[in-house]
Design an enzyme around this catalytic site. Structure first.
Site, short mmCIF file in Angstrom:
data_model
loop_
_atom_site.label_atom_id
_atom_site.label_comp_id
_atom_site.label_asym_id
_atom_site.label_seq_id
_atom_site.Cartn_x
_atom_site.Cartn_y
_atom_site.Cartn_z
N ASP A 144 64.30 21.56 39.04
CA ASP A 144 64.25 20.14 39.39
C ASP A 144 64.09 19.36 38.09
O ASP A 144 62.98 19.16 37.61
CB ASP A 144 63.07 19.87 40.34
CG ASP A 144 62.89 18.37 40.61
OD1 ASP A 144 63.70 17.56 40.10
OD2 ASP A 144 61.92 18.02 41.32
N TRP A 197 55.15 17.50 42.04
CA TRP A 197 56.54 17.62 42.48
C TRP A 197 56.88 19.06 42.85
O TRP A 197 57.52 19.31 43.87
CB TRP A 197 57.51 17.06 41.45
CG TRP A 197 57.48 15.55 41.43
CD1 TRP A 197 57.11 14.75 40.39
CD2 TRP A 197 57.81 14.67 42.51
NE1 TRP A 197 57.19 13.43 40.76
CE2 TRP A 197 57.61 13.35 42.05
CE3 TRP A 197 58.24 14.86 43.83
CZ2 TRP A 197 57.84 12.22 42.86
CZ3 TRP A 197 58.47 13.74 44.63
CH2 TRP A 197 58.26 12.44 44.14
N LYS A 241 65.56 8.28 37.09
CA LYS A 241 64.60 8.42 35.99
C LYS A 241 65.30 8.26 34.64
O LYS A 241 64.83 7.56 33.77
CB LYS A 241 63.91 9.79 36.04
CG LYS A 241 63.36 10.16 37.42
CD LYS A 241 62.04 9.49 37.73
CE LYS A 241 61.66 9.54 39.20
NZ LYS A 241 61.44 10.85 39.77
C1 LIG Z 1 61.01 11.38 41.21
C2 LIG Z 1 61.03 12.84 41.36
C3 LIG Z 1 61.40 13.46 42.57
C4 LIG Z 1 61.73 12.67 43.82
O1 LIG Z 1 62.88 11.95 43.68
P1 LIG Z 1 63.45 11.07 44.90
O2 LIG Z 1 64.78 10.67 44.37
O3 LIG Z 1 62.51 9.94 45.10
O4 LIG Z 1 63.55 11.94 46.08
C5 LIG Z 1 61.43 14.82 42.61
N1 LIG Z 1 61.12 15.58 41.53
C6 LIG Z 1 60.75 15.02 40.36
C7 LIG Z 1 60.42 15.90 39.21
C8 LIG Z 1 60.70 13.63 40.23
O5 LIG Z 1 60.34 13.08 39.07
#
Ligand SMILES: *Cc1c(COP(=O)(O)O)cnc(C)c1O
Length: 368
Positions: free
Chosen positions: A179, A102, A203
């Site tokens: 993030d 990521w 998540k």
């Molecule tokens: C799932 C995830 C993303 C991407 O998320 P989307 O909503 O599918 O764009 C980005 N960073 C992390 C750490 C993630 O777990």
């Protein structure tokens, strides 16, 4: 009562209580005669839902008054572009910490907009650890430092918040950008240490389609790169309380219910204790087993996403099939790494992890 335990990495399990309440309110929210999905986002009913969701989040995470909370769309992936477009400013340089897939995506996207410097990386270690702060090479003139507190695919999590004032010497004003998509609200965190936090909802806090941004107000004064679309400017959304255009109303509503559920669980400190207990159960089993293996450095293991392999990959299919029979689903590892991954977010009950661990022990007995 549902009969399965869902270990999906995302979209992921939601608290059963939340889904039940949503079902009850589906056709008629609080006597309004409407489903939340049917409401005007500018009507008083939905405005009260959005206000409540925001204030519950502010209370739970103890978010200071000089931070704005934004409800956006486009997923965390859009933030990979939105962050540099808005924060790079005139000198166009940013530092990134590379700890897995990521953060890697965040790096490649940012490189479209400016000059990206990898200030630290765990690539040499196969992305199985986090680089210690004393190895970070922060550029004194960087616009911000971006990192990924929990790498959802690799199962690597920072157990500490970087203090950039120490890392950056005299330059004490470098904003830290995180993030937090996959460990948002899984433990207490000090918002005042960050310039900007973003998290996709799917998540840990709600349905897909919503991304939460927490931004320190002074960063809204940075002039975005020229050509930045109106919808990609944080200021657009900050100035309009996330109602510049139609926000993802139903997702905001469900997130509000999840916030109330979190409060009923005792808040972030209490949920952290439960997350520690759940993670310990499964890692203890893995570490005392001959069949299961987790490649991640022990001190950097994620409490949210537990990747593990079987010593004989030929057993993977049997493992997944038998797990499914016991109601344990979505355990297949990410397509890029194989093996298994158990995602055990806030809403995964201890009973689910216990059922998984019991199954893993039994499976090992038959295949030792
Ligand atoms: C799932 C995830 C993303 C991407 O998320 P989307 O909503 O599918 O764009 C980005 N960073 C992390 C750490 C993630 O777990």
């Amino acid at each position: 009562m549902r009969k399965i335990f869902n270990f999906s990495a995302g979209p992921a399990v939601l608290p059963e209580k939340v889904l039940e309440q949503a079902r009850e309110e589906m056709l008629d929210w609080h006597g309004s005669g409407m489903s939340v999905m049917e409401m005007s986002h500018r009507g008083k009913e939905f405005m009260s839902i959005a206000d409540q969701t925001e204030s519950a989040l502010r209370e739970l995470a103890d978010i200071p008054a000089n931070y704005k909370i934004l409800f956006l769309q486009g997923g965390a992936s859009s933030q990979f572009a939105m962050v540099p477009m808005n924060l790079l400013g005139r000198n166009g340089k940013a530092d990134y910490i590379h700890t897995g897939q990521w953060s890697g995506k965040a790096v490649s996207e940012a490189a479209n907009y400016g000059s990206v410097h990898i200030a630290a990386s765990s690539e040499n270690d196969g992305f199985n650890s986090v680089p210690p702060l004393d190895q970070w090479r922060i550029s004194p003139d960087t616009a911000y430092v971006h990192y990924t507190p929990n790498e959802t695919i690799g199962g690597v999590e920072f157990q500490w918040t970087p203090d950039l004032s120490a890392a950056a010497g005299d330059n004490k004003t470098i904003p830290l950008v995180a993030d937090m998509s996959s460990n948002f609200l899984s433990r207490p965190f000090d918002v005042s240490k960050f310039g900007l936090i973003y998290a996709g909802a799917q998540k840990n806090v709600g349905p897909a389609g919503l991304v939460i941004v927490i931004i320190r107000e002074d960063l809204l004064n940075i002039v975005p790169l020229s050509g930045t679309p109106t919808m990609y400017r944080y200021k657009t959304h900050a100035d309009n309380a996330s109602m510049y255009n139609t926000p993802p109303t139903y997702a905001i509503y469900i997130m509000g219910l999840v916030m109330e559920w979190l409060k009923s669980q005792g808040g972030l400190a209490a949920i952290e204790q439960r997350n520690i207990a759940k993670a310990r159960l499964i890692y203890d089993l893995i570490d005392t087993s001959n069949l299961y293996h987790c490649p991640v450095n022990r001190t950097d293991r994620s409490r949210m996403n537990v990747p593990f392999t079987l010593s004989d990959a030929g057993l993977d299919d049997a493992f997944l099939k038998q797990a499914r029979v016991r109601g344990l689903i979505q355990l297949k590892g990410h397509r890029s790494v194989g093996g298994m991954r158990a995602s055990i977010y806030n809403a995964m009950p201890l009973e689910g992890v216990q059922t998984l661990v019991d199954f893993m022990r039994e499976f090992e007995k038959y295949h030792a």
